[in-house]
Design an enzyme around this catalytic site. Structure first.
Site, PDB file in Angstrom:
ATOM      1  N   SER A 228      36.451 -12.413 -31.952  1.00 15.17           N
ATOM      2  CA  SER A 228      37.534 -12.741 -31.019  1.00 15.17           C
ATOM      3  C   SER A 228      38.021 -11.569 -30.177  1.00 15.17           C
ATOM      4  CB  SER A 228      38.715 -13.331 -31.780  1.00 15.17           C
ATOM      5  OG  SER A 228      39.164 -12.432 -32.772  1.00 15.17           O
ATOM      6  N   HIS A 256      35.417 -19.284 -31.494  1.00 12.52           N
ATOM      7  CA  HIS A 256      35.156 -18.865 -30.107  1.00 12.52           C
ATOM      8  C   HIS A 256      33.735 -19.185 -29.657  1.00 12.52           C
ATOM      9  CE1 HIS A 256      38.998 -16.730 -29.870  1.00 12.52           C
ATOM     10  NE2 HIS A 256      38.784 -16.468 -31.140  1.00 12.52           N
ATOM     11  N   LYS A 287      40.506 -23.659 -29.074  1.00  7.54           N
ATOM     12  CA  LYS A 287      39.917 -22.764 -28.062  1.00  7.54           C
ATOM     13  C   LYS A 287      39.241 -23.637 -26.990  1.00  7.54           C
ATOM     14  CE  LYS A 287      40.818 -19.568 -31.255  1.00  7.54           C
ATOM     15  NZ  LYS A 287      42.192 -19.426 -31.618  1.00  7.54           N
TER      16      LYS A 287
HETATM   17  C1  LIG Z   1      38.230 -16.449 -34.952  1.00  7.18           C
HETATM   18  C2  LIG Z   1      39.491 -17.252 -35.150  1.00  7.18           C
HETATM   19  N1  LIG Z   1      39.568 -18.066 -36.214  1.00  7.18           N
HETATM   20  C3  LIG Z   1      40.683 -18.793 -36.455  1.00  7.18           C
HETATM   21  C4  LIG Z   1      41.776 -18.730 -35.619  1.00  7.18           C
HETATM   22  C5  LIG Z   1      42.990 -19.551 -35.923  1.00  7.18           C
HETATM   23  O1  LIG Z   1      42.954 -20.709 -35.192  1.00  7.18           O
HETATM   24  P1  LIG Z   1      44.232 -21.493 -34.673  1.00  7.18           P
HETATM   25  O2  LIG Z   1      44.815 -20.706 -33.553  1.00  7.18           O
HETATM   26  O3  LIG Z   1      43.656 -22.791 -34.235  1.00  7.18           O
HETATM   27  O4  LIG Z   1      45.161 -21.640 -35.826  1.00  7.18           O
HETATM   28  C6  LIG Z   1      41.714 -17.897 -34.502  1.00  7.18           C
HETATM   29  C7  LIG Z   1      42.835 -17.730 -33.551  1.00  7.18           C
HETATM   30  O5  LIG Z   1      43.610 -18.177 -33.053  1.00  7.18           O
HETATM   31  C8  LIG Z   1      40.542 -17.142 -34.259  1.00  7.18           C
HETATM   32  O6  LIG Z   1      40.460 -16.309 -33.196  1.00  7.18           O
END
Ligand SMILES: Cc1ncc(COP(=O)(O)O)c(C=O)c1O
Length: 439
Positions: A228, A256, A287
Site C-alpha cells: 500500500s 490494492h 479500494k
Molecule cells: C493492504 C490493506 N489491507 C487492509 C486494509 C484495511 O481495509 P479497510 O480500509 O477496508 O478497513 C487496508 C487499508 O485501508 C490496506 O491498505
C-alpha cells in the site's frame, strides 16, 4: 517558525496527583508520533501533550490529515480550507478509489435501489438475522471472482484481516510475514508466534520457512498482493511455491490488487497465473471496488469455521444493503467495462514515465500507487504543503510509518484522472521538488 503554547494550568491525574511539569513548546519538527506512545502521566495527560504537538504541526502548515471534502471521491474534489472556511478544487491523488467506482452511475444506482428495498442498515449481526439474500449472493460472486470455493463478508477490511488471523492462529502456530504487510494483518498476529522475512526477498523467506519447519502446528505465510505504501507486487508465484514446499499455507491481502492487476482485474493470483493455488485470498471492498467492507475467500470448510469463530464477523453488524448492492454491481462493472482498467493503466504508464523523467525516486512502484521518495521528513511536510497550496492533494508518509530514509509523498491514480489532471500534478510536484532541492 516555532509556536509557543500558553503555559498549562496545573492538572491532576485520576488519582488527584499533580502530573509532571511538561515542556510548553512541542516542536513538531523534532518530535514524531512515536514520542507520544508512552509519556509520563495518565491517558488524558498523554492526550494533552499530543495535542500540543498537533497544534504546532498545524501552525506550521504541516498537518494535512483529516482534510474535509464536501464532494466525496473523484479525480478532483472540493476541499474546505481550514483558514478561510471556503472550498477549493484540488486534483485528488490521495484515494484508493482506483477505478472511481465510488461514483460510477451503476454502483450508485444499485446502492440507492437496495436502500429503498432493504433499508439503510442490516439491523443485526450476520449469524442472528443480519444475513440477507444479497449478502449470500455477494459471497458467491466474490468466491467465483477469486476462483475459490466460498467467501465470507466482513463490515471492514481491517476487521476481516485482523479477525481472520486471530481466529486461525494460536500459540502453537506461526505467521511468517513480509516486513511490510498492512497493520490489519500485523494486529491479527496478536495470538500467535510471528517471524518476519525481508520485503519480497525470497532468500529471506526460504530461510525463515526452513527455521520454522518442524516447530509449529500451522505455518502461514502472510503477504500483501500489492503493497500500500510502495505500489510493488508480491512475488506470489514464488512465495506459494516456497511455502507449499515447506508445508506452509499462504494468505494474500488483495486490497490494492483487486480490480487493478491481472488481465481481468482479479488480482495477484491472476497476474501470476496461479489462481486456485493460494490458500487464503483476503481483500477489501474499500479500494477499487469503491465501497466498504472486507472478505476472505478460501476453502468452504475454513469459511464455515470463520462464520462461527471470527469475532469481528460474529459480533459486528452485517454490511449495509447499499454497500452490498453497490459491490455486486461493481464486480459486474469490472468484468463488463475493462476499458476502465485500461484507462487506469494508461494513466499509470504516463505518470510513471514523467516522474522518472523528472528525476524522482519512485522506488519499485509497479501499480497505481506512487511513492515519491524524498528521504527527509521535514522536506516531505514542506512539499506536501506546497502541493496542497497549489491545488494537488497528495499524502505525506513519514516516520514512523516508514523509516526516515524512506519518507515520501504518496500519490495514487484513478482511471478518471485526465491528462490535464496528471499534468497539473506532475508540474506541481516538479515545482515542489525544485523549490526544496530534491531534483
Ligand atoms: C493492504 C490493506 N489491507 C487492509 C486494509 C484495511 O481495509 P479497510 O480500509 O477496508 O478497513 C487496508 C487499508 O485501508 C490496506 O491498505
Amino acid at each position: 517558525m516555532s509556536q509557543t503554547l500558553a503555559p498549562q494550568e496545573q492538572i491532576s491525574n485520576q488519582a488527584g496527583q499533580p502530573v509532571k511539569e511538561l515542556p510548553h513548546v512541542f516542536d513538531s519538527t523534532r518530535l514524531t508520533l512515536v514520542d507520544f506512545l508512552d509519556v509520563d502521566g495518565d491517558i488524558m495527560e498523554r492526550a494533552r501533550q499530543f495535542t500540543g504537538f498537533l497544534d504546532d504541526a498545524r501552525a506550521r502548515g504541516h498537518c494535512h490529515y483529516r482534510r474535509v471534502s464536501v464532494t466525496g471521491s473523484g479525480p478532483t474534489i472540493q476541499v474546505l480550507d481550514p483558514d478561510t472556511g471556503e472550498t477549493r478544487e484540488m486534483v485528488y491523488m490521495a484515494s484508493n478509489d482506483y477505478l472511481n467506482l465510488t461514483r460510477h452511475p451503476r454502483t450508485v444506482a444499485a446502492g440507492i435501489e437496495a436502500t429503498r428495498k432493504y433499508g439503510a442498515g442490516a439491523g443485526s449481526v450476520p449469524l442472528l438475522g443480519g444475513t440477507f439474500d444479497i449478502h449470500i449472493a455477494l459471497e458467491k460472486e466474490v468466491a467465483a471472482f477469486k476462483g475459490c470455493e466460498a467467501a465470507i463478508l466482513y463490515t471492514s477490511g481491517f476487521g476481516s484481516n485482523c479477525g481472520t488471523l486471530l481466529t486461525m492462529l494460536t500459540k502453537a502456530d506461526v505467521a511468517i510475514c513480509d516486513l511490510l504487510i498492512h497493520a490489519s494483518l500485523k494486529d491479527g498476529c496478536g495470538n500467535t508466534n510471528v517471524e518476519y522475512f525481508r520485503h519480497n526477498n525470497m532468500n529471506s523467506l526460504e530461510k525463515v520457512l526452513s527455521r520454522c519447519r518442524d516447530k509449529y502446528r500451522t505455518k502461514l505465510v502472510v503477504v500483501d498482493g500489492v503493497y500500500s505504501m510502495d505500489g510493488d507486487i508480491a512475488r506470489l508465484d514464488r512465495i506459494v511455491e516456497l511455502a507449499h514446499a515447506h508445508d506452509a499455507y499462504v494468505m494474500v491481502d488483495e486490497a490494492h490488487a483487486t480490480g487493478v492487476i491481472g488481465e481481468n482485474g482479479r488480482g495477484t493470483p491472476e497476474h501470476f497465473h496461479i489462481e486456485g493455488k493460494v490458500d487464503i485470498v483476503a481483500g477489501t471492498f474499500s479500494k477499487a471496488l469503491g465501497s466498504v467492507g472486507g472478505f476472505i475467500a478460501s476453502r468452504k470448510d475454513l469459511i464455515n469455521l470463520l462464520h462461527f469463530y471470527a469475532r469481528s464477523y460474529m459480533f459486528s453488524t452485517a454490511p449495509t444493503p447499499q454497500s452490498v448492492a453497490s459491490l455486486r454491481e461493481g464486480l459486474r462493472v469490472i468484468v463488463e467495462e475493462p476499458e476502465l482498467r485500461r484507462r487506469l493503466w494508461d494513466n499509470i504508464d504516463y505518470f510513471k514515465k514523467n516522474l522518472l523523467g523528472l528525476g524522482f525516486d519512485i522506488g519499485k512502484s509497479e501499480t497505481a500507487i506512487f511513492p515519491v521518495i524524498i528521504k527527509d521528513d521535514l522536506k516531505v511536510k514542506e512539499m506536501v504543503r506546497f502541493c496542497h497550496d497549489h491545488g494537488v492533494y497528495v499524502n505525506p508518509v513519514v516516520y514512523p510509518a516508514v523509516p526516515r530514509r524512506l519518507s515520501r509523498l504518496r500519490c495514487s491514480l484513478m482511471a478518471t484522472h485526465t491528462r490535464e489532471h496528471l499534468d497539473k500534478a506532475l508540474n506541481t510536484i516538479e515545482d515542489a521538488g525544485r523549490e526544496f532541492g530534491v531534483i
